[in-house]
Enzyme design. Structure first.
Site, PDB file in Angstrom:
ATOM      1  N   ILE A  59       0.600  -0.747   0.229  1.00 22.07           N
ATOM      2  CA  ILE A  59      -0.078  -0.119   0.015  1.00 22.07           C
ATOM      3  C   ILE A  59       0.895   1.142   0.151  1.00 22.07           C
ATOM      4  O   ILE A  59       2.483   1.090   0.316  1.00 22.07           O
ATOM      5  CB  ILE A  59      -0.877  -0.141   1.176  1.00 22.07           C
ATOM      6  CG1 ILE A  59      -1.998   0.883   0.895  1.00 22.07           C
ATOM      7  CG2 ILE A  59       0.175   0.433   2.543  1.00 22.07           C
ATOM      8  CD1 ILE A  59      -2.634   1.081   2.147  1.00 22.07           C
ATOM      9  N   SER A  60       0.435   2.109  -0.795  1.00 20.52           N
ATOM     10  CA  SER A  60       1.083   3.350  -0.744  1.00 20.52           C
ATOM     11  C   SER A  60       1.211   4.195   0.583  1.00 20.52           C
ATOM     12  O   SER A  60       0.413   4.015   1.098  1.00 20.52           O
ATOM     13  CB  SER A  60       0.724   4.614  -1.734  1.00 20.52           C
ATOM     14  OG  SER A  60       0.547   3.758  -3.061  1.00 20.52           O
ATOM     15  N   SER A  61       2.648   5.077   0.548  1.00 20.47           N
ATOM     16  CA  SER A  61       2.190   6.354   2.222  1.00 20.47           C
ATOM     17  C   SER A  61       0.825   6.950   2.023  1.00 20.47           C
ATOM     18  O   SER A  61       0.343   7.466   1.164  1.00 20.47           O
ATOM     19  CB  SER A  61       3.623   6.396   2.190  1.00 20.47           C
ATOM     20  OG  SER A  61       3.405   7.882   2.684  1.00 20.47           O
TER      21      SER A  61
END
Length: 153
Positions: A59-61
């Site tokens: 999951i992206s930051s």
């Protein structure tokens, strides 16, 4: 969302706002969207880091999600196409600033999990499809915006 989760989301939103100028609507989206359900294997879902989500995906930051959301200028758009749903966090954020989000995910387990999560969270304006993102989602085109939330090799 529990009061503890809400407080953590608020704190995370404040941290993001230290790095990215957020519109009031996007700030509210981050503050009111629970993060923990989207980060099932992370110890601290609220760190401004990318986290593993299973199926060898990340999951992206939240900082990246915020930058992408602001760059997309998605507020009040009717239809957004997202390529790469993952756990669904970017779509959940977009769902609070746009009318409808159509998200395509190439990993069936992630697509199914994200669908169930949207249902459990009562997010009714995100539609998720298991398919190859290269094919898009023609039946709901045209889209006001298209976002690529993934990288495939």
């Amino acid at each position: 969302m529990s009061s503890l989760e809400a407080a953590k989301c608020q704190k995370m939103s404040d941290e993001i706002a230290n790095f990215v100028e957020l519109s009031p609507l996007v700030y509210k989206a981050f503050s009111s969207t629970p993060r923990t359900p989207f980060v099932p294997v992370s110890i601290n879902a609220f760190k401004l880091d990318a986290h593993p989500i299973g199926s060898n995906q990340w999951i992206s930051s939240p900082l990246t999600v915020a930058k992408m959301t602001m760059a997309l200028e998605a507020e009040n758009c009717d239809n957004i196409l997202e390529i790469g749903c993952g756990s669904g966090y970017q779509a959940a954020i977009l769902a609070k600033v746009a009318r409808r989000v159509f998200s395509v995910e190439r990993i069936e387990a992630l697509a199914n999990s994200a669908k169930a999560l949207m249902k459990n969270l009562g997010i009714n304006n995100v539609f998720i499809r298991f398919d190859d993102g290269n094919l898009g989602w023609r039946s709901y085109a045209p889209y006001d915006r298209i976002i690529l939330s993934c990288f495939c090799q």
